[in-house]
Design a protein around this motif. Structure first.
Motif, PDB file in Angstrom:
ATOM      1  N   SER A 189       0.828  -1.210   0.000  1.00 36.74           N
ATOM      2  CA  SER A 189       0.000   0.000   0.000  1.00 36.74           C
ATOM      3  C   SER A 189       0.866   1.265   0.000  1.00 36.74           C
ATOM      4  CB  SER A 189      -0.942   0.010   1.203  1.00 36.74           C
ATOM      5  OG  SER A 189      -0.212   0.185   2.397  1.00 36.74           O
ATOM      6  N   GLU A 190       2.092   1.163   0.505  1.00 34.64           N
ATOM      7  CA  GLU A 190       2.982   2.331   0.572  1.00 34.64           C
ATOM      8  C   GLU A 190       3.660   2.638  -0.764  1.00 34.64           C
ATOM      9  OE1 GLU A 190       5.612   1.506   3.831  1.00 34.64           O
ATOM     10  OE2 GLU A 190       4.101   2.038   5.300  1.00 34.64           O
ATOM     11  N   MET A 191       3.457   1.771  -1.751  1.00 29.06           N
ATOM     12  CA  MET A 191       3.996   2.042  -3.085  1.00 29.06           C
ATOM     13  C   MET A 191       2.925   1.804  -4.146  1.00 29.06           C
ATOM     14  SD  MET A 191       6.709  -1.085  -3.381  1.00 29.06           S
ATOM     15  CE  MET A 191       6.516  -1.689  -5.046  1.00 29.06           C
ATOM     16  N   SER A 192       1.686   2.141  -3.791  1.00 22.94           N
ATOM     17  CA  SER A 192       0.581   1.993  -4.745  1.00 22.94           C
ATOM     18  C   SER A 192       0.737   3.004  -5.878  1.00 22.94           C
ATOM     19  CB  SER A 192      -0.757   2.208  -4.037  1.00 22.94           C
ATOM     20  OG  SER A 192      -0.885   3.575  -3.698  1.00 22.94           O
ATOM     21  N   ILE A 193       0.066   2.747  -6.975  1.00 20.42           N
ATOM     22  CA  ILE A 193       0.157   3.643  -8.140  1.00 20.42           C
ATOM     23  C   ILE A 193      -0.339   5.048  -7.778  1.00 20.42           C
ATOM     24  CG2 ILE A 193      -2.074   2.984  -9.145  1.00 20.42           C
ATOM     25  CD1 ILE A 193       1.166   3.754 -11.118  1.00 20.42           C
ATOM     26  N   ASP A 194      -1.298   5.153  -6.870  1.00 17.30           N
ATOM     27  CA  ASP A 194      -1.800   6.469  -6.447  1.00 17.30           C
ATOM     28  C   ASP A 194      -0.711   7.266  -5.719  1.00 17.30           C
ATOM     29  OD1 ASP A 194      -4.266   5.932  -7.551  1.00 17.30           O
ATOM     30  OD2 ASP A 194      -5.098   5.143  -5.691  1.00 17.30           O
ATOM     31  N   ILE A 195       0.074   6.587  -4.908  1.00 21.87           N
ATOM     32  CA  ILE A 195       1.177   7.260  -4.207  1.00 21.87           C
ATOM     33  C   ILE A 195       2.237   7.693  -5.206  1.00 21.87           C
ATOM     34  CG2 ILE A 195       3.112   6.866  -2.607  1.00 21.87           C
ATOM     35  CD1 ILE A 195       1.087   5.365  -0.826  1.00 21.87           C
ATOM     36  N   ILE A 196       2.543   6.840  -6.164  1.00 16.46           N
ATOM     37  CA  ILE A 196       3.514   7.183  -7.211  1.00 16.46           C
ATOM     38  C   ILE A 196       3.043   8.407  -7.981  1.00 16.46           C
ATOM     39  CG2 ILE A 196       4.556   6.370  -9.377  1.00 16.46           C
ATOM     40  CD1 ILE A 196       5.784   4.963  -6.999  1.00 16.46           C
ATOM     41  N   LYS A 197       1.775   8.399  -8.399  1.00 14.07           N
ATOM     42  CA  LYS A 197       1.223   9.561  -9.135  1.00 14.07           C
ATOM     43  C   LYS A 197       1.308  10.826  -8.291  1.00 14.07           C
ATOM     44  CE  LYS A 197      -2.051   7.035 -12.038  1.00 14.07           C
ATOM     45  NZ  LYS A 197      -3.434   6.547 -12.139  1.00 14.07           N
ATOM     46  N   GLY A 198       0.943  10.719  -7.022  1.00 19.08           N
ATOM     47  CA  GLY A 198       0.964  11.878  -6.134  1.00 19.08           C
ATOM     48  C   GLY A 198       2.358  12.453  -5.957  1.00 19.08           C
ATOM     49  N   ARG A 199       3.373  11.581  -5.875  1.00 17.51           N
ATOM     50  CA  ARG A 199       4.754  12.039  -5.693  1.00 17.51           C
ATOM     51  C   ARG A 199       5.339  12.584  -6.994  1.00 17.51           C
ATOM     52  NH1 ARG A 199       7.684   9.805  -1.378  1.00 17.51           N
ATOM     53  NH2 ARG A 199       9.323  11.234  -2.076  1.00 17.51           N
ATOM     54  N   ALA A 200       4.816  12.139  -8.128  1.00 13.20           N
ATOM     55  CA  ALA A 200       5.362  12.565  -9.416  1.00 13.20           C
ATOM     56  C   ALA A 200       4.961  13.997  -9.770  1.00 13.20           C
ATOM     57  CB  ALA A 200       4.891  11.622 -10.534  1.00 13.20           C
TER      58      ALA A 200
END
Length: 139
Positions: A127-138
């Motif tokens: 959950s700490e590397m979900s695609i939503d987190i990736i998008k948010g950090r990008a």
């Protein structure tokens, strides 16, 4: 070349594959593994440009630590095509304590070998590397 602080060497293939990902965009992701017997970081898996983020996360073992880089393509709010290279330190809660300590103590030196990382992420469960987190950090 071993580092006196962590005693960890980095296989040349790690740097070569990263340069291919960064400059030529030959790879979508690279998963790196520390071989504890020879105290060296080496390439475990390379993902082709067609592979997805789901393919990448499926490569991460459930109970072993890994380093990884992922080339994330996205479109900004201004409708511009962009890409960011993520460094992910995968350290699941279920992995061995010794392994977690080894990966943690070697991370900064290994990251310095990979020139061009734009975002760093530490994950202990999927959950700490979900695609939503990736998008948010990008963005």
């Amino acid at each position: 070349m071993a580092n006196s602080a962590s005693g960890m060497a980095v296989n040349d293939e790690c740097k070569l594959k990263f340069l291919e990902l960064k400059a030529k965009r030959n790879h979508r992701f690279i998963v790196f593994k520390i071989d504890e017997k020879i105290q060296q970081v080496s390439v475990e898996k390379v993902g082709s440009p067609e592979e997805t983020y789901d393919d990448f996360t499926a490569c991460m073992p459930a109970n072993e630590c890994r380093y990884a880089v992922f080339d994330f393509d996205f479109i900004t709010d201004e409708n511009c095509q962009k890409s960011k290279i993520f460094f992910i330190a995968w350290s699941p809660d279920t992995s061995r304590v010794r392994s977690k300590m080894l990966y943690a103590s070697s991370k900064d030196r290994f990251k310095r070998e990979l020139d061009g990382i734009q975002v760093e992420l530490q994950a202990t469960d999927p959950s700490e590397m979900s695609i939503d987190i990736i998008k948010g950090r990008a963005l």
